[in-house]
Structure formats: structure tokens, C-alpha cells
Design a protein around this motif. Structure first.
Motif, PDB file in Angstrom:
ATOM      1  N   VAL A  45      -3.066   7.540  -7.408  1.00  0.00           N
ATOM      2  CA  VAL A  45      -2.546   6.655  -8.456  1.00  0.00           C
ATOM      3  C   VAL A  45      -1.753   7.437  -9.505  1.00  0.00           C
ATOM      4  N   ASP A  46      -2.259   8.588  -9.916  1.00  0.00           N
ATOM      5  CA  ASP A  46      -1.649   9.336 -11.021  1.00  0.00           C
ATOM      6  C   ASP A  46      -0.527  10.270 -10.581  1.00  0.00           C
ATOM      7  N   LYS A  47      -0.620  10.819  -9.362  1.00  0.00           N
ATOM      8  CA  LYS A  47       0.339  11.838  -8.937  1.00  0.00           C
ATOM      9  C   LYS A  47       1.300  11.362  -7.846  1.00  0.00           C
ATOM     10  N   VAL A  48       0.814  10.527  -6.942  1.00  0.00           N
ATOM     11  CA  VAL A  48       1.598  10.161  -5.764  1.00  0.00           C
ATOM     12  C   VAL A  48       2.401   8.885  -5.987  1.00  0.00           C
ATOM     13  N   ALA A  49       1.816   7.886  -6.596  1.00  0.00           N
ATOM     14  CA  ALA A  49       2.453   6.578  -6.715  1.00  0.00           C
ATOM     15  C   ALA A  49       3.725   6.653  -7.556  1.00  0.00           C
ATOM     16  N   TYR A  50       4.695   5.828  -7.188  1.00  0.00           N
ATOM     17  CA  TYR A  50       5.876   5.623  -8.023  1.00  0.00           C
ATOM     18  C   TYR A  50       5.862   4.169  -8.465  1.00  0.00           C
ATOM     19  N   GLN A  51       5.599   3.954  -9.745  1.00  0.00           N
ATOM     20  CA  GLN A  51       5.505   2.608 -10.320  1.00  0.00           C
ATOM     21  C   GLN A  51       4.572   1.721  -9.502  1.00  0.00           C
ATOM     22  N   GLY A  52       3.478   2.315  -9.017  1.00  0.00           N
ATOM     23  CA  GLY A  52       2.455   1.571  -8.294  1.00  0.00           C
ATOM     24  C   GLY A  52       2.651   1.519  -6.800  1.00  0.00           C
ATOM     25  N   GLY A  53       3.777   2.045  -6.287  1.00  0.00           N
ATOM     26  CA  GLY A  53       4.071   1.955  -4.862  1.00  0.00           C
ATOM     27  C   GLY A  53       4.014   3.299  -4.165  1.00  0.00           C
ATOM     28  N   TYR A  54       4.042   3.274  -2.826  1.00  0.00           N
ATOM     29  CA  TYR A  54       3.822   4.465  -2.009  1.00  0.00           C
ATOM     30  C   TYR A  54       4.784   4.491  -0.822  1.00  0.00           C
ATOM     31  N   VAL A  55       5.081   5.712  -0.341  1.00  0.00           N
ATOM     32  CA  VAL A  55       5.710   5.869   0.961  1.00  0.00           C
ATOM     33  C   VAL A  55       4.638   6.385   1.920  1.00  0.00           C
ATOM     34  N   TRP A  56       5.030   7.032   3.017  1.00  0.00           N
ATOM     35  CA  TRP A  56       4.057   7.411   4.038  1.00  0.00           C
ATOM     36  C   TRP A  56       3.553   8.831   3.919  1.00  0.00           C
ATOM     37  N   SER A  57       4.420   9.757   3.538  1.00  0.00           N
ATOM     38  CA  SER A  57       3.985  11.154   3.462  1.00  0.00           C
ATOM     39  C   SER A  57       4.859  11.918   2.480  1.00  0.00           C
ATOM     40  N   TYR A  58       4.313  13.037   1.987  1.00  0.00           N
ATOM     41  CA  TYR A  58       4.948  13.806   0.915  1.00  0.00           C
ATOM     42  C   TYR A  58       4.697  15.286   1.130  1.00  0.00           C
ATOM     43  N   LEU A  59       5.682  16.110   0.771  1.00  0.00           N
ATOM     44  CA  LEU A  59       5.397  17.521   0.608  1.00  0.00           C
ATOM     45  C   LEU A  59       4.562  17.716  -0.660  1.00  0.00           C
ATOM     46  N   PRO A  60       3.734  18.745  -0.720  1.00  0.00           N
ATOM     47  CA  PRO A  60       2.854  18.916  -1.882  1.00  0.00           C
ATOM     48  C   PRO A  60       3.591  19.004  -3.216  1.00  0.00           C
ATOM     49  N   ASP A  61       4.830  19.517  -3.217  1.00  0.00           N
ATOM     50  CA  ASP A  61       5.585  19.585  -4.465  1.00  0.00           C
ATOM     51  C   ASP A  61       6.475  18.354  -4.678  1.00  0.00           C
ATOM     52  N   ALA A 100     -13.912  -1.220 -11.525  1.00  0.00           N
ATOM     53  CA  ALA A 100     -12.715  -1.958 -11.910  1.00  0.00           C
ATOM     54  C   ALA A 100     -11.443  -1.123 -11.804  1.00  0.00           C
ATOM     55  N   GLY A 101     -11.578   0.206 -11.770  1.00  0.00           N
ATOM     56  CA  GLY A 101     -10.404   1.056 -11.621  1.00  0.00           C
ATOM     57  C   GLY A 101      -9.680   0.790 -10.315  1.00  0.00           C
ATOM     58  N   TYR A 102     -10.440   0.496  -9.271  1.00  0.00           N
ATOM     59  CA  TYR A 102      -9.807   0.199  -7.984  1.00  0.00           C
ATOM     60  C   TYR A 102      -9.053  -1.130  -8.052  1.00  0.00           C
ATOM     61  N   LEU A 103      -9.603  -2.097  -8.742  1.00  0.00           N
ATOM     62  CA  LEU A 103      -8.907  -3.375  -8.879  1.00  0.00           C
ATOM     63  C   LEU A 103      -7.611  -3.188  -9.654  1.00  0.00           C
ATOM     64  N   ARG A 104      -7.621  -2.380 -10.693  1.00  0.00           N
ATOM     65  CA  ARG A 104      -6.385  -2.114 -11.445  1.00  0.00           C
ATOM     66  C   ARG A 104      -5.348  -1.435 -10.550  1.00  0.00           C
ATOM     67  N   ALA A 105      -5.799  -0.508  -9.715  1.00  0.00           N
ATOM     68  CA  ALA A 105      -4.867   0.166  -8.806  1.00  0.00           C
ATOM     69  C   ALA A 105      -4.275  -0.821  -7.815  1.00  0.00           C
ATOM     70  N   ALA A 106      -5.101  -1.746  -7.305  1.00  0.00           N
ATOM     71  CA  ALA A 106      -4.603  -2.772  -6.387  1.00  0.00           C
ATOM     72  C   ALA A 106      -3.582  -3.667  -7.078  1.00  0.00           C
ATOM     73  N   GLU A 107      -3.836  -4.000  -8.327  1.00  0.00           N
ATOM     74  CA  GLU A 107      -2.889  -4.826  -9.081  1.00  0.00           C
ATOM     75  C   GLU A 107      -1.572  -4.092  -9.307  1.00  0.00           C
ATOM     76  N   GLN A 108      -1.650  -2.770  -9.512  1.00  0.00           N
ATOM     77  CA  GLN A 108      -0.417  -1.992  -9.667  1.00  0.00           C
ATOM     78  C   GLN A 108       0.395  -1.986  -8.374  1.00  0.00           C
ATOM     79  N   ALA A 109      -0.275  -1.857  -7.235  1.00  0.00           N
ATOM     80  CA  ALA A 109       0.425  -1.914  -5.947  1.00  0.00           C
ATOM     81  C   ALA A 109       1.043  -3.292  -5.743  1.00  0.00           C
TER      82      ALA A 109
END
Length: 537
Positions: A45-61, A100-109
Motif C-alpha cells: 500500500v505504501d511503497k508499491v501502489a500508485y494512487q491505490g492501483g497496481y501492475v504485475w511486477s516491479y524491480l526493487p528500485d 479496518a486497514g485492509y478495508l481501507r486498502a480495498a477501498e483505495q484499490a
């Protein structure tokens, strides 16, 4: 729409870069499992997501990231296992823990998907949150030069039912609304339902893309995206969603659409002796070709899937019409089975069968990139393309056994407990813990051996989360960065059976030099294991 995307992602895959610690005799405590889940989710949620959304894979940097193709930093992916998949996982975690943190993350997605929802109510494969101009630029560069991913070579500007992205997004909004009653979510859900109902063809099925947004041809072939589509279970996914929406909302119009859709399977079945279906059907309801490596044909795996669907429709309705022509389809599948000499890796049937002749069609290509490359189909089984199988493994005997059992089952017994007859009812608590039918190109490869027990498996996952909060994964899939448009000159080498062409081809491929990275699919799979462990505790 690639065939390999329907491979099981391997729910046991760990794919870590180093061996896990020795397997523990007992599972970690509940508190340790909860802490692991929370750390892994905080990183996503804090490092990978972009405005609540995701792609499939990332380099560590985060210098490169991928969905089906390489993505811009402002892009999120809709195709599973993308943003909605992660959103479902968050809701599952909330239902398992009450946190409830998981519910907030789901709402962001869900919020990210709502921001990228097409005005028609559906979704494209991908969303660029930087806006339309940025998305068009991506299509004109990365997408345009992906030789074998023809669905990305042209920007239609509309929405698609392909690859279950729209279906999974709609399901997430439905779950969020059922959980929270959020009016903003309900408005987006209503638009999505409108998209499904408005795009339904008179015959009852759905096109691949909607609304129509201009014609686009490839190698002189007509634009296939407006034709009735069975490929990748477009109709089945929409039926599933409509039934779920009926369970939550109880709107009769949803049931009407379900019945019309089920009837489309009966209407489009071809006459004997080739009593099957194509990937897509034209206005005359006959099979018609799609991408240049999907020729006009009767398609064996689509036929097997549609036969299974018809039997499910009997269980939903008790209507014997859905069983009436199943034997004809099964007989045809038996007739076109491959001889033993042509069976590769246990595959029993040709993918494509020529209308009229019943001869198998095999796929080939020449060239080195999207500009000079050409696909064709013929009767020669030698030298077929590597990215789309010309053969399938089908369990026709198993389908026949199921048919015989259903034929002997009275309608009222077969349809007992059908959600079409049960009225409004709650949805299942867990979605992402079910078997995954898609891959992020990394999470179904290089899997570590399954643990000796559930306790050992959970212990491995707890121990395997690194200090930053992610499970290290070997990214065995990569792609050439966009370097400019592909040239007309054919590059040296033989690309007839490879996943990727020359250095200008942006299609993904399996690399000989995998690197450590972050996999959305691995996160979903591993969290699913921990959620199941908690639910069974």
C-alpha cells in the motif's frame, strides 16, 4: 487474450531468490501470522501502489514495472492479477482479521478503478492515471511494437470484456458496496451493470470490446472486437457477475440478461457434424477469425468449455434444452482428437479445426517484429509458434461422465440450491483464496517445492518476508524497452517459435538472466495461504 494467461498461477508458488529456512514443526502463532500479513500489506500500500492501483511486477528500485507489457510509472493494470485482484485480497484479509486497514486498502484499490472506469461503464486492460494523452503515447510506442500482443497494437478508446478485467473489477465494486454501502461505489457499480446490459448483443452474448470505436484491420482481416466472443470465457464471466449482482441487488432485469446469455450458447452451436463453437462468431453466427494467429475455425478448447457451461446452466435452471446437443459436441471432439504421433506433452486435440474439412490447423510465423512479421495457419504440424499452442489437453471422457450423471438427474434435483432461484443472499467471504486462473508471468514459474504441511508452509512464508516487507521473487519474465518503431528489415535469426522477436519487439519473454523483484501475484498467493490458515484456525 493470450492463451498462456489461462495457466494456473500455482497457488503454492513461492519463487524466492534464496532457500527458505528449514521447515518448522509447527506453524507460527496467530500474532506472528497477523504481523506478517500487516507488514507485507503496508509495503504494497505504501511503497508499491500508485494512487491505490497496481501492475504485475516491479524491480526493487521501481525503475521498471510490468503488466502484460512494460508500464509507465503512472499506469495501473486492470487485467488479473492486477488492481482488482489485490482489492479482492484486501477484502478477504479484512473478513479474516477484522482489521479496518485492509478495508481501507480495498477501498483505495476500488477508487483507482473508479477513476479509470470508461464512461461506458467498463474498463480497458490498463489505466493511465496521468490521462488520455499519456495513455495514447503508450499505445503508440510500447503497445504498437508488441509483435504478438495484437490486442495492444491499436488504441480503441473503449472498454473490453477480454481477460476478465472488467468482470473482476465489477465484482470488486459489488463486494465493496455490499460491505460498505458507499454511494460513490454504488454509482460506479450501476455504470458497470449498465455496461453489461447495454453491450449485450441481440443473440444474448457479448462482443469483446464495446462500444464500437472505429474499424481496425490487421493483414486485411476485419476488426474482430465487435463480434460475439467466447474466447477467455467472456460470456461465462458476465453471467457469473450478473448472478452475483442478482444475489446482492435482487433486480429482475439481471436475471433476464442471464437467461438470454445462456441461450446464446444454444443458438451459436454449429450444426453437426462440426457441432462446436469458435472463439468468436460473426453476424451470421458462424465462427470467424480474431487475431492473425486465430483463424476462422471450430475451436476445441472453446467447445469443451462451452459444453461444461451448458451443463452448469442445467444445474442453474433444470432446463433440459441446455443438455440436448451436448452429445453432438462431445462426439465431434472425439472425432478430431489428434493421432498419438502428434500429441505433445499429453495434449490430445488440435486447437483449431478447419470448417468443412475437420482438418487441424497449425500456426506459424515468419519475420522478426510487428512491421515485417506475418502469421498464418495451415495443415503442417512442424514449426508451430511457441506463444500460442496449436494443441490442447482436453478431458472429453470426464465431460461425458458429467453429462451422463446430469442426464440421469431430475431437473428439480439438479437445480436445487441454484442462486437463480434462491433470491438475495450474501456473497462468499473469500475470493482471492480460490484457485487463480491467470498469471503475472512470474508467479507460476520457478516455484519452490511445496512445504511438507500447512504449518511448514505458513512458517516458510512468515520467515521468507524480507526486512522491507516483500517476498523476493525471481522475475523470469522481462521485455525489451521501447527503442523506436520496428524496422521493415528482418533481423538475423529465427523468430518463428520464440516468445519475442528482435530488439524492437516489446512483447514479454522468459529471460535467461532473471533478476530479483516484487511480484503482485506472489503477494496475492502468499497472503491467500495465510488467510486460509487464519480462517481454519
Amino acid at each position: 487474450m493470450l492463451d498462456r494467461r489461462r495457466l494456473l498461477a500455482g497457488a503454492s508458488a513461492l519463487a524466492a531468490t534464496a532457500a527458505f529456512p528449514a521447515r518448522a514443526a509447527a506453524a507460527p502463532s496467530r500474532a506472528e501470522v497477523l504481523a506478517t500479513m500487516k507488514r507485507a500489506t503496508a509495503f504494497m500500500v505504501d511503497k508499491v501502489a500508485y494512487q491505490g492501483g497496481y501492475v504485475w511486477s516491479y524491480l526493487p528500485d521501481f525503475s521498471r514495472r510490468w503488466g502484460e507489457l512494460e508500464a509507465k510509472p503512472t499506469m495501473i493494470w486492470v487485467q488479473p492479477p492486477g488492481t482488482a485482484t489485490v482489492g479482492h485480497l484486501f477484502l478477504d484479509a479484512f473478513n479474516a482479521t477484522g482489521d479496518a486497514g485492509y478495508l481501507r486498502a480495498a477501498e483505495q484499490a476500488g477508487g483507482a478503478l473508479i477513476r479509470g472506469q470508461h464512461p461506458s461503464g467498463g474498463w480497458n486492460y490498463v489505466i493511465d492515471l496521468a490521462g488520455e494523452e499519456s495513455l495514447r503515447d503508450w499505445y503508440a510506442t510500447v503497445g504498437k511494437n508488441a509483435w504478438r500482443l495484437e490486442e495492444f497494437q491499436h488504441y480503441y478508446g473503449n472498454a473490453t470484456f477480454d481477460d476478465a478485467g472488467t468482470s473482476e473489477s465489477m465484482q470488486l465494486l459489488l463486494r465493496l458496496y455490499a460491505q460498505t454501502g458507499d454511494k460513490r461505489v454504488k454509482a460506479a457499480l450501476d455504470r458497470a451493470i449498465g455496461f453489461v446490459l447495454d453491450s449485450q448483443l441481440p443473440v444474448g452474448g457479448w462482443p469483446q470490446r464495446w462500444p464500437r470505436a472505429g474499424e481496425f484491420s490487421k493483414q486485411g482481416r476485419p476488426d474482430y472486437t465487435g463480434f460475439l466472443t467466447f474466447n477467455d470465457d467472456v460470456a461465462g464471466e458476465n453471467i457469473k457477475f450478473l448472478i452475483m449482482a442478482w444475489q446482492v441487488l435482487g433486480e429482475p432485469r439481471l436475471l433476464d440478461a442471464v437467461h438470454r446469455a445462456m441461450d446464446s450458447f444454444v443458438t451459436t452451436q454449429q450444426p453437426a457434424p462440426q457441432a462446436g463453437w469458435g472463439l468468436q462468431h460473426g453476424p451470421d453466427l458462424k465462427p470467424i477469425g480474431a487475431r492473425t494467429y486465430e483463424p476462422t475455425s471450430i475451436v476445441t478448447h472453446t467447445t469443451a468449455n462451452n459444453v461444461a457451461q451448458l451443463m452448469t446452466f442445467y444445474e442453474l435452471t433444470g432446463d433440459a434444452r441446455y443438455l440436448a446437443r451436448v452429445p453432438e459436441a462431445l462426439d465431434w471432439l472425439d472425432q478430431v482428437a489428434l493421432p498419438a504421433a502428434l500429441r505433445v506433452d499429453g495434449r490430445t486435440h488440435p486447437t483449431f479445426v478447419e470448417p468443412g474439412t475437420n482438418l487441424p490447423l497449425f500456426l506459424h510465423r515468419r519475420g522478426s517484429n510487428v512491421t515485417n512479421g506475418v502469421y498464418w495457419a495451415d495443415h503442417d504440424p512442424v514449426g508451430t509458434v511457441g506463444h500460442y499452442s496449436s494443441q490442447r489437453k482436453l478431458d472429453v471422457a470426464g465431460l461425458r461422465r458429467r453429462y451422463e450423471a446430469l442426464k440421469a438427474t431430475p431437473p428439480e434435483v439438479a437445480s436445487r440450491g441454484s442462486p437463480l432461484k434462491a433470491g438475495r443472499s450474501p456473497l462468499p467471504r473469500f475470493f482471492a483464496t480460490r484457485p487463480v486462473e491467470v498469471s503475472d508471468l512470474n508467479s507460476n514459474r520457478g516455484a519452490a517445492p511445496a512445504a511438507a504441511s500447512e504449518a511448514a508452509r505458513v512458517a516458510e512464508l512468515v520467515a521468507g518476508l524480507n526486512a522491507e516487507g516483500w517476498w523476493p521473487t525471481m522475475l523470469k519474465s522481462t521485455s525489451h524497452p521501447y527503442r523506436g518503431d520496428s524496422p521493415a528489415e528482418v533481423a538475423p535469426g529465427d523468430f518463428s517459435r520464440t516468445l519475442v522477436g528482435d530488439a524492437t519487439d516489446t512483447s514479454p519473454y522468459v529471460t535467461d538472466t532473471p533478476v530479483v523483484g516484487i511480484s503482485t501475484g506472489i503477494y496475492v498467493q502468499n497472503m491467500g495461504v495465510l488467510i486460509e490458515h487464519l480462517a481454519a484456525d
